[in-house]
Design a protein around this motif. Sequence first.
Motif, PDB file in Angstrom:
ATOM      1  N   UNK A   1      11.439   5.769   2.035  1.00 45.39           N
ATOM      2  CA  UNK A   1      10.243   5.011   2.277  1.00 45.39           C
ATOM      3  C   UNK A   1       9.011   5.892   2.121  1.00 45.39           C
ATOM      4  N   UNK A   2       9.037   7.049   2.761  1.00 46.22           N
ATOM      5  CA  UNK A   2       7.890   7.959   2.650  1.00 46.22           C
ATOM      6  C   UNK A   2       7.667   8.371   1.199  1.00 46.22           C
ATOM      7  N   UNK A   3       8.760   8.569   0.459  1.00 49.20           N
ATOM      8  CA  UNK A   3       8.639   8.954  -0.947  1.00 49.20           C
ATOM      9  C   UNK A   3       7.979   7.846  -1.772  1.00 49.20           C
ATOM     10  N   UNK A   4       8.258   6.597  -1.442  1.00 52.64           N
ATOM     11  CA  UNK A   4       7.647   5.470  -2.161  1.00 52.64           C
ATOM     12  C   UNK A   4       6.143   5.439  -1.937  1.00 52.64           C
ATOM     13  N   UNK A   5       5.713   5.643  -0.695  1.00 54.85           N
ATOM     14  CA  UNK A   5       4.279   5.647  -0.396  1.00 54.85           C
ATOM     15  C   UNK A   5       3.636   6.887  -1.014  1.00 54.85           C
ATOM     16  N   UNK A   6       4.333   8.022  -0.978  1.00 55.68           N
ATOM     17  CA  UNK A   6       3.809   9.234  -1.599  1.00 55.68           C
ATOM     18  C   UNK A   6       3.596   9.007  -3.093  1.00 55.68           C
ATOM     19  N   UNK A   7       4.509   8.316  -3.738  1.00 56.69           N
ATOM     20  CA  UNK A   7       4.363   8.030  -5.168  1.00 56.69           C
ATOM     21  C   UNK A   7       3.122   7.176  -5.426  1.00 56.69           C
ATOM     22  N   UNK A   8       2.832   6.232  -4.530  1.00 62.50           N
ATOM     23  CA  UNK A   8       1.624   5.410  -4.674  1.00 62.50           C
ATOM     24  C   UNK A   8       0.360   6.258  -4.543  1.00 62.50           C
ATOM     25  N   UNK A   9       0.400   7.216  -3.635  1.00 60.54           N
ATOM     26  CA  UNK A   9      -0.746   8.105  -3.448  1.00 60.54           C
ATOM     27  C   UNK A   9      -0.931   8.980  -4.690  1.00 60.54           C
ATOM     28  N   UNK A  10       0.157   9.572  -5.156  1.00 64.32           N
ATOM     29  CA  UNK A  10       0.076  10.480  -6.300  1.00 64.32           C
ATOM     30  C   UNK A  10      -0.300   9.767  -7.591  1.00 64.32           C
ATOM     31  N   UNK A  11       0.064   8.499  -7.715  1.00 63.90           N
ATOM     32  CA  UNK A  11      -0.278   7.743  -8.922  1.00 63.90           C
ATOM     33  C   UNK A  11      -1.714   7.223  -8.900  1.00 63.90           C
ATOM     34  N   UNK A  12      -2.365   7.306  -7.730  1.00 66.71           N
ATOM     35  CA  UNK A  12      -3.734   6.814  -7.618  1.00 66.71           C
ATOM     36  C   UNK A  12      -3.808   5.363  -7.186  1.00 66.71           C
ATOM     37  N   UNK A  13      -2.669   4.721  -6.917  1.00 68.21           N
ATOM     38  CA  UNK A  13      -2.689   3.341  -6.434  1.00 68.21           C
ATOM     39  C   UNK A  13      -3.248   3.266  -5.012  1.00 68.21           C
ATOM     40  N   UNK A  14      -3.065   4.333  -4.232  1.00 69.47           N
ATOM     41  CA  UNK A  14      -3.685   4.458  -2.911  1.00 69.47           C
ATOM     42  C   UNK A  14      -4.658   5.629  -2.999  1.00 69.47           C
ATOM     43  N   UNK A  15      -5.933   5.357  -2.790  1.00 68.46           N
ATOM     44  CA  UNK A  15      -6.976   6.357  -2.986  1.00 68.46           C
ATOM     45  C   UNK A  15      -7.356   7.058  -1.691  1.00 68.46           C
ATOM     46  N   UNK A  16      -7.897   8.285  -1.787  1.00 68.77           N
ATOM     47  CA  UNK A  16      -8.344   9.009  -0.602  1.00 68.77           C
ATOM     48  C   UNK A  16      -9.340   8.195   0.220  1.00 68.77           C
ATOM     49  N   UNK A  17      -9.243   8.335   1.530  1.00 69.02           N
ATOM     50  CA  UNK A  17     -10.102   7.653   2.504  1.00 69.02           C
ATOM     51  C   UNK A  17      -9.866   6.150   2.585  1.00 69.02           C
ATOM     52  N   UNK A  18      -8.856   5.647   1.910  1.00 67.78           N
ATOM     53  CA  UNK A  18      -8.507   4.231   1.977  1.00 67.78           C
ATOM     54  C   UNK A  18      -7.286   4.071   2.880  1.00 67.78           C
ATOM     55  N   UNK A  19      -7.167   2.945   3.566  1.00 70.66           N
ATOM     56  CA  UNK A  19      -6.024   2.763   4.472  1.00 70.66           C
ATOM     57  C   UNK A  19      -4.698   2.636   3.734  1.00 70.66           C
ATOM     58  N   UNK A  20      -3.655   3.157   4.359  1.00 71.42           N
ATOM     59  CA  UNK A  20      -2.302   2.930   3.851  1.00 71.42           C
ATOM     60  C   UNK A  20      -1.791   1.661   4.514  1.00 71.42           C
ATOM     61  N   UNK A  21      -0.783   1.023   3.948  1.00 78.98           N
ATOM     62  CA  UNK A  21      -0.255  -0.189   4.582  1.00 78.98           C
ATOM     63  C   UNK A  21       0.179   0.083   6.026  1.00 78.98           C
ATOM     64  N   UNK A  22      -0.071  -0.882   6.885  1.00 81.72           N
ATOM     65  CA  UNK A  22       0.309  -0.757   8.289  1.00 81.72           C
ATOM     66  C   UNK A  22       1.826  -0.751   8.428  1.00 81.72           C
ATOM     67  N   UNK A  23       2.296  -0.340   9.605  1.00 82.94           N
ATOM     68  CA  UNK A  23       3.735  -0.375   9.864  1.00 82.94           C
ATOM     69  C   UNK A  23       4.271  -1.791   9.655  1.00 82.94           C
ATOM     70  N   UNK A  24       3.543  -2.786  10.160  1.00 82.75           N
ATOM     71  CA  UNK A  24       3.982  -4.181   9.995  1.00 82.75           C
ATOM     72  C   UNK A  24       4.091  -4.553   8.523  1.00 82.75           C
ATOM     73  N   UNK A  25       3.117  -4.121   7.740  1.00 80.63           N
ATOM     74  CA  UNK A  25       3.124  -4.433   6.311  1.00 80.63           C
ATOM     75  C   UNK A  25       4.304  -3.753   5.610  1.00 80.63           C
ATOM     76  N   UNK A  26       4.568  -2.496   5.974  1.00 78.71           N
ATOM     77  CA  UNK A  26       5.700  -1.788   5.376  1.00 78.71           C
ATOM     78  C   UNK A  26       7.017  -2.466   5.727  1.00 78.71           C
ATOM     79  N   UNK A  27       7.141  -2.915   6.975  1.00 79.56           N
ATOM     80  CA  UNK A  27       8.344  -3.627   7.418  1.00 79.56           C
ATOM     81  C   UNK A  27       8.552  -4.874   6.570  1.00 79.56           C
ATOM     82  N   UNK A  28       7.486  -5.653   6.386  1.00 81.07           N
ATOM     83  CA  UNK A  28       7.579  -6.895   5.611  1.00 81.07           C
ATOM     84  C   UNK A  28       7.820  -6.616   4.123  1.00 81.07           C
TER      85      UNK A  28
END
Length: 71
Positions: A1-28
């Motif tokens: 799971x952490x690797x999937x979010x890390x890949x989003x960060x490294x690809x630029x899909x999640x940008x610096x200073x922007x929120x990451x999905x909440x725990x609830x969102x990750x669960x869903x």
Amino acid sequence: MADAVQALIESGDLLPDRPVPSENRLVQQYGIARGTARKSIQLLRERGLVVTVVGRGTYVARRPTAGPDRP
């Protein structure tokens, strides 16, 4: 799971200073247990990829910029 979010960060899909999905969102979104989502966020913090601000949420960390002493 952490690797999937890390890949989003490294690809630029999640940008610096922007929120990451909440725990609830990750669960869903990924169909994982809440504890797994929590542990994934903790691991991302340990890797220096995200920062958590109490009462506000978890955000993508700023990446250090290249300089004379950094490649």
